[in-house]
Write a protein that holds these residues in place. Structure first.
Motif, PDB file in Angstrom:
ATOM      1  N   VAL A   1      47.548  45.613  34.078  1.00  4.54           N
ATOM      2  CA  VAL A   1      46.606  44.766  34.518  1.00  4.54           C
ATOM      3  C   VAL A   1      45.887  45.290  35.751  1.00  4.54           C
ATOM      4  O   VAL A   1      46.450  45.449  36.649  1.00  4.54           O
ATOM      5  N   GLU A   2      44.556  45.764  35.404  1.00  7.48           N
ATOM      6  CA  GLU A   2      43.904  46.618  36.606  1.00  7.48           C
ATOM      7  C   GLU A   2      42.423  46.244  36.217  1.00  7.48           C
ATOM      8  O   GLU A   2      41.810  46.416  35.069  1.00  7.48           O
ATOM      9  N   ASP A   3      41.623  45.945  37.523  1.00 12.54           N
ATOM     10  CA  ASP A   3      40.169  45.638  37.078  1.00 12.54           C
ATOM     11  C   ASP A   3      39.296  47.120  37.263  1.00 12.54           C
ATOM     12  O   ASP A   3      38.231  46.848  36.968  1.00 12.54           O
ATOM     13  N   ASP A   4      39.768  47.996  37.893  1.00 13.52           N
ATOM     14  CA  ASP A   4      38.813  49.216  37.832  1.00 13.52           C
ATOM     15  C   ASP A   4      39.162  50.016  36.436  1.00 13.52           C
ATOM     16  O   ASP A   4      40.182  50.325  36.015  1.00 13.52           O
ATOM     17  N   GLU A   5      37.889  50.029  35.717  1.00 14.82           N
ATOM     18  CA  GLU A   5      37.856  50.589  34.606  1.00 14.82           C
ATOM     19  C   GLU A   5      38.485  51.805  34.414  1.00 14.82           C
ATOM     20  O   GLU A   5      39.080  52.287  33.653  1.00 14.82           O
ATOM     21  N   VAL A   6      38.143  52.991  35.187  1.00 15.43           N
ATOM     22  CA  VAL A   6      38.481  54.368  35.452  1.00 15.43           C
ATOM     23  C   VAL A   6      40.146  54.370  35.534  1.00 15.43           C
ATOM     24  O   VAL A   6      40.778  55.125  34.912  1.00 15.43           O
TER      25      VAL A   6
ATOM     26  N   GLY B   1      43.352  39.117  36.446  1.00 17.63           N
ATOM     27  CA  GLY B   1      44.639  38.331  36.601  1.00 17.63           C
ATOM     28  C   GLY B   1      44.761  37.194  35.589  1.00 17.63           C
ATOM     29  O   GLY B   1      46.018  37.053  34.835  1.00 17.63           O
ATOM     30  N   LEU B   2      43.772  36.326  35.181  1.00 16.35           N
ATOM     31  CA  LEU B   2      43.838  35.472  34.472  1.00 16.35           C
ATOM     32  C   LEU B   2      43.981  35.777  32.757  1.00 16.35           C
ATOM     33  O   LEU B   2      44.779  35.367  32.219  1.00 16.35           O
ATOM     34  N   THR B   3      43.214  37.121  32.498  1.00 18.36           N
ATOM     35  CA  THR B   3      43.437  37.478  31.357  1.00 18.36           C
ATOM     36  C   THR B   3      44.860  38.268  31.228  1.00 18.36           C
ATOM     37  O   THR B   3      45.382  38.042  30.163  1.00 18.36           O
ATOM     38  N   GLY B   4      45.250  38.742  32.168  1.00 20.47           N
ATOM     39  CA  GLY B   4      46.662  39.359  32.181  1.00 20.47           C
ATOM     40  C   GLY B   4      47.608  38.180  31.659  1.00 20.47           C
ATOM     41  O   GLY B   4      48.714  38.475  31.241  1.00 20.47           O
ATOM     42  N   LEU B   5      47.454  36.999  32.636  1.00 18.70           N
ATOM     43  CA  LEU B   5      48.416  35.983  32.388  1.00 18.70           C
ATOM     44  C   LEU B   5      48.460  35.560  30.925  1.00 18.70           C
ATOM     45  O   LEU B   5      49.493  35.243  30.244  1.00 18.70           O
ATOM     46  N   GLU B   6      47.503  35.332  30.303  1.00 18.24           N
ATOM     47  CA  GLU B   6      47.368  34.839  28.931  1.00 18.24           C
ATOM     48  C   GLU B   6      48.016  36.074  27.776  1.00 18.24           C
ATOM     49  O   GLU B   6      48.435  35.471  26.995  1.00 18.24           O
ATOM     50  N   ARG B   7      47.683  37.278  28.252  1.00 15.18           N
ATOM     51  CA  ARG B   7      48.443  38.252  27.423  1.00 15.18           C
ATOM     52  C   ARG B   7      49.779  38.215  27.460  1.00 15.18           C
ATOM     53  O   ARG B   7      50.382  38.301  26.617  1.00 15.18           O
TER      54      ARG B   7
ATOM     55  N   LEU C   1      51.097  45.704  37.413  1.00 17.44           N
ATOM     56  CA  LEU C   1      50.288  44.827  38.024  1.00 17.44           C
ATOM     57  C   LEU C   1      49.383  45.420  39.308  1.00 17.44           C
ATOM     58  O   LEU C   1      50.193  45.828  40.027  1.00 17.44           O
ATOM     59  N   ASP C   2      48.162  45.485  39.117  1.00 16.92           N
ATOM     60  CA  ASP C   2      47.440  45.862  40.493  1.00 16.92           C
ATOM     61  C   ASP C   2      47.445  44.701  41.451  1.00 16.92           C
ATOM     62  O   ASP C   2      47.481  43.510  40.965  1.00 16.92           O
ATOM     63  N   VAL C   3      47.557  44.843  42.659  1.00 20.47           N
ATOM     64  CA  VAL C   3      47.618  43.908  43.697  1.00 20.47           C
ATOM     65  C   VAL C   3      46.409  43.300  43.822  1.00 20.47           C
ATOM     66  O   VAL C   3      46.307  41.935  43.616  1.00 20.47           O
ATOM     67  N   MET C   4      45.197  43.951  43.740  1.00 18.16           N
ATOM     68  CA  MET C   4      43.721  43.513  43.907  1.00 18.16           C
ATOM     69  C   MET C   4      43.189  43.224  42.730  1.00 18.16           C
ATOM     70  O   MET C   4      42.571  44.151  42.039  1.00 18.16           O
ATOM     71  N   LEU C   5      43.311  41.867  42.348  1.00 16.94           N
ATOM     72  CA  LEU C   5      42.709  41.464  40.987  1.00 16.94           C
ATOM     73  C   LEU C   5      41.513  40.420  41.167  1.00 16.94           C
ATOM     74  O   LEU C   5      42.039  39.438  41.840  1.00 16.94           O
ATOM     75  N   PRO C   6      40.430  40.426  40.313  1.00 15.13           N
ATOM     76  CA  PRO C   6      39.678  39.192  40.482  1.00 15.13           C
ATOM     77  C   PRO C   6      40.449  37.952  40.065  1.00 15.13           C
ATOM     78  O   PRO C   6      41.282  38.095  38.919  1.00 15.13           O
ATOM     79  N   GLY C   7      39.940  36.664  40.100  1.00 14.77           N
ATOM     80  CA  GLY C   7      40.367  35.483  39.560  1.00 14.77           C
ATOM     81  C   GLY C   7      41.737  34.943  40.072  1.00 14.77           C
ATOM     82  O   GLY C   7      41.845  34.373  40.970  1.00 14.77           O
TER      83      GLY C   7
ATOM     84  N   GLY D   1      49.748  36.643  42.953  1.00 15.60           N
ATOM     85  CA  GLY D   1      49.755  35.158  42.257  1.00 15.60           C
ATOM     86  C   GLY D   1      50.057  35.572  40.842  1.00 15.60           C
ATOM     87  O   GLY D   1      50.922  34.752  40.260  1.00 15.60           O
ATOM     88  N   LEU D   2      49.794  36.397  40.092  1.00 16.37           N
ATOM     89  CA  LEU D   2      50.092  36.759  38.640  1.00 16.37           C
ATOM     90  C   LEU D   2      51.678  37.001  38.780  1.00 16.37           C
ATOM     91  O   LEU D   2      52.380  36.513  37.747  1.00 16.37           O
ATOM     92  N   CYS D   3      52.145  37.830  39.587  1.00 14.74           N
ATOM     93  CA  CYS D   3      53.773  38.145  39.685  1.00 14.74           C
ATOM     94  C   CYS D   3      54.543  36.837  40.083  1.00 14.74           C
ATOM     95  O   CYS D   3      55.516  36.497  38.952  1.00 14.74           O
ATOM     96  N   ARG D   4      54.026  35.844  40.601  1.00 11.40           N
ATOM     97  CA  ARG D   4      54.647  34.550  40.709  1.00 11.40           C
ATOM     98  C   ARG D   4      54.601  33.933  39.684  1.00 11.40           C
ATOM     99  O   ARG D   4      55.778  33.403  39.228  1.00 11.40           O
TER     100      ARG D   4
END
Length: 226
Positions: free
Chosen positions: A5-10, A32-38, A49-55, A60-63
């Protein structure tokens, strides 16, 4: 299968391609929300998981993942920022790596986490427990053969890293183990790692088996009380 889960496309594309060259299958999510769904769809062996994620950020995703799963979690921190690192480990992550990503280091951390998870999954429910092999420390009972831990007769659910850490202590009851030794034997570090991963994993383990069971020996390390 790894969920990245990473927001930076590169970064998302380059890291995924690098891991695939090492033979891993990688599924990606951009927030993060898409990552949680997946994640909820299941089928992953490790979460990156990247720390800085939108949404929903990586902490929070880790928790959210830790509410229902003991799957290995590896966090990515942009600068190795202390607050990011500590927050991720406190949320239940097993380890972290910093950006820019060094692929051999990342792969080494992934392999280590997957080995721990494989080790923890070898317990078979149809194996009858061998009472004589159980280790008892106060109200905590450890069955190394079945990889089961009970406190006051109640099953304790431990993440693979927590279980490895407890078994390392149980193999040396009353012996002070320094952080470097624990990093080598539990985290499989062949080099000096960040001792914060040890300290925070000990904190999580204490919450599950009792804070009095693992003693801090200031300036040296930790020991499991007999």
């Amino acid at each position: 299968m790894i969920l990245f889960v990473e927001d930076d496309e590169v970064i998302r594309t380059s890291v995924a391609m690098a891991l695939e060259r090492y033979g891993y299958r990688v599924d990606v999510a951009e927030d993060g929300l898409t990552g949680l769904e997946r994640f909820r769809r299941g089928g992953y062996d490790l979460l990156l998981l990247d720390v800085m994620l939108p949404g929903l950020d990586g902490i929070g995703l880790c928790r959210r993942i830790r509410e229902t799963s003991l799957d290995p979690i590896l966090m990515l921190s942009a600068r190795g920022d202390s607050l990011d690192v500590v927050s991720g480990l406190e949320a239940g992550a097993d380890d972290y790596v910093t950006k820019p990503v060094d692929t051999p280091v990342l792969v080494a951390r992934i392999r280590s986490l997957l080995r721990r998870a494989t080790f923890a999954s070898t317990a078979r429910a149809d194996d009858p427990p061998q009472t004589g092999d159980r280790l008892v420390f106060g109200d905590v009972t450890i069955d190394p053969a079945a990889l089961e831990v009970r406190r006051g007769g109640v099953h304790v659910s431990l993440a693979p890293t927590e279980l490895r850490l407890l078994l390392e202590f149980a193999a040396h009851p009353g012996v002070v183990l320094n952080r470097r030794t624990l990093l080598r034997n539990v985290w499989d570090y062949g080099w000096d790692g960040d001792s914060r991963v040890v300290d925070l994993c000990v904190q999580r383990l204490r919450k599950k088996i009792g804070s009095e069971r693992i003693e801090t020996v200031r300036g040296f390390g930790y020991k499991l009380r007999r």
